[in-house]
Write a protein that holds these residues in place. Structure first.
Motif, mmCIF file in Angstrom:
data_model
loop_
_atom_site.group_PDB
_atom_site.id
_atom_site.type_symbol
_atom_site.label_atom_id
_atom_site.label_comp_id
_atom_site.label_asym_id
_atom_site.label_seq_id
_atom_site.Cartn_x
_atom_site.Cartn_y
_atom_site.Cartn_z
ATOM 1 N N ILE A 282 0.856 -1.179 0.000
ATOM 2 C CA ILE A 282 0.000 0.000 0.000
ATOM 3 C C ILE A 282 0.894 1.230 0.000
ATOM 4 O O ILE A 282 1.783 1.352 0.840
ATOM 5 C CB ILE A 282 -0.906 0.049 1.244
ATOM 6 C CG1 ILE A 282 -1.812 -1.184 1.317
ATOM 7 C CG2 ILE A 282 -1.744 1.332 1.246
ATOM 8 C CD1 ILE A 282 -2.583 -1.289 2.620
ATOM 9 N N ALA A 283 0.639 2.126 -0.949
ATOM 10 C CA ALA A 283 1.348 3.408 -0.984
ATOM 11 C C ALA A 283 0.303 4.508 -1.108
ATOM 12 O O ALA A 283 -0.612 4.403 -1.925
ATOM 13 C CB ALA A 283 2.323 3.466 -2.147
ATOM 14 N N VAL A 284 0.448 5.535 -0.281
ATOM 15 C CA VAL A 284 -0.443 6.688 -0.369
ATOM 16 C C VAL A 284 0.407 7.938 -0.514
ATOM 17 O O VAL A 284 1.549 7.987 -0.055
ATOM 18 C CB VAL A 284 -1.383 6.798 0.853
ATOM 19 C CG1 VAL A 284 -2.274 5.567 0.953
ATOM 20 C CG2 VAL A 284 -0.603 7.006 2.148
ATOM 21 N N ARG A 285 -0.163 8.942 -1.184
ATOM 22 C CA ARG A 285 0.556 10.208 -1.378
ATOM 23 C C ARG A 285 -0.285 11.339 -0.812
ATOM 24 O O ARG A 285 -1.497 11.387 -1.028
ATOM 25 C CB ARG A 285 0.846 10.429 -2.850
ATOM 26 C CG ARG A 285 1.763 9.306 -3.384
ATOM 27 C CD ARG A 285 2.265 9.583 -4.736
ATOM 28 N NE ARG A 285 3.393 10.513 -4.575
ATOM 29 C CZ ARG A 285 4.017 11.075 -5.590
ATOM 30 N NH1 ARG A 285 3.626 10.833 -6.819
ATOM 31 N NH2 ARG A 285 5.031 11.886 -5.392
ATOM 32 N N LYS B 73 -8.905 6.416 2.427
ATOM 33 C CA LYS B 73 -9.257 7.796 2.093
ATOM 34 C C LYS B 73 -10.201 8.389 3.146
ATOM 35 O O LYS B 73 -10.066 9.551 3.520
ATOM 36 C CB LYS B 73 -9.888 7.856 0.696
ATOM 37 C CG LYS B 73 -10.353 9.235 0.279
ATOM 38 C CD LYS B 73 -9.222 10.255 0.213
ATOM 39 C CE LYS B 73 -9.734 11.583 -0.321
ATOM 40 N NZ LYS B 73 -8.783 12.663 -0.168
ATOM 41 N N GLN B 74 -11.136 7.571 3.651
ATOM 42 C CA GLN B 74 -12.044 8.050 4.699
ATOM 43 C C GLN B 74 -11.282 8.376 5.981
ATOM 44 O O GLN B 74 -11.554 9.374 6.641
ATOM 45 C CB GLN B 74 -13.115 7.004 4.996
ATOM 46 C CG GLN B 74 -14.134 6.835 3.902
ATOM 47 C CD GLN B 74 -15.039 5.643 4.122
ATOM 48 O OE1 GLN B 74 -15.009 4.999 5.164
ATOM 49 N NE2 GLN B 74 -15.855 5.328 3.126
ATOM 50 N N SER C 296 -3.604 6.809 -4.085
ATOM 51 C CA SER C 296 -3.276 5.542 -3.424
ATOM 52 C C SER C 296 -3.009 4.475 -4.473
ATOM 53 O O SER C 296 -3.593 4.496 -5.559
ATOM 54 C CB SER C 296 -4.404 5.089 -2.481
ATOM 55 O OG SER C 296 -5.573 4.780 -3.210
ATOM 56 N N ILE C 297 -2.104 3.590 -4.124
ATOM 57 C CA ILE C 297 -1.844 2.406 -4.937
ATOM 58 C C ILE C 297 -1.888 1.219 -3.988
ATOM 59 O O ILE C 297 -1.113 1.144 -3.025
ATOM 60 C CB ILE C 297 -0.476 2.460 -5.635
ATOM 61 C CG1 ILE C 297 -0.362 3.696 -6.519
ATOM 62 C CG2 ILE C 297 -0.254 1.181 -6.468
ATOM 63 C CD1 ILE C 297 1.023 3.932 -7.091
ATOM 64 N N VAL C 298 -2.820 0.315 -4.236
ATOM 65 C CA VAL C 298 -2.998 -0.867 -3.393
ATOM 66 C C VAL C 298 -2.804 -2.089 -4.285
ATOM 67 O O VAL C 298 -3.515 -2.266 -5.272
ATOM 68 C CB VAL C 298 -4.402 -0.893 -2.743
ATOM 69 C CG1 VAL C 298 -4.575 -2.140 -1.892
ATOM 70 C CG2 VAL C 298 -4.640 0.370 -1.917
#
Length: 116
Positions: free
Chosen positions: A32-35, A81-82, A90-92
């Protein structure tokens, strides 16, 4: 942009279309990557996405059996996101190790990339 990620988080879970998958389960590997915006240095946990929080979301979502891996990655991205509204991307990626296909395959993979 600032990227916060978990790589190769492993879970034993019961996702799968076939009845035996919901009984026996399988091993899964999750990336999981989030920006988030990263225009100024971060010096407080409240100003970023806590990767422990990412893991808690992943653990909760992975505990609920789904027929399709696609459902899992969509749920993960939505819940993240919530929980962290600052996420802009996001990349999951979810890998099912040794999928029951009667062939020698290391893993199947479903990946979802979303921009908010």
């Amino acid at each position: 942009m600032l990227t916060i990620a978990l790589e190769q988080a492993t879970f034993h879970a019961y996702h799968g279309f076939y009845p035996e998958e919901t009984i026996i389960g399988n091993d899964f590997v999750l990336d999981i990557a989030v920006r988030i915006p990263g225009t100024v240095p971060v010096d407080d946990l409240s100003e970023t996405v806590n990767y422990q929080g990412i893991y808690e979301v992943a653990k909760t979502v992975m505990a609920v059996p789904r027929l399709l891996l696609e459902e899992v990655v969509y749920e993960l991205s939505d819940v993240l996101k919530q929980r962290y509204p600052a996420i802009q991307k996001s990349i999951v990626t979810l890998r099912k190790m040794n999928p029951p296909m009667g062939a020698s395959i290391r893993n199947s993979l479903v990946s979802l990339e979303k921009e908010y």
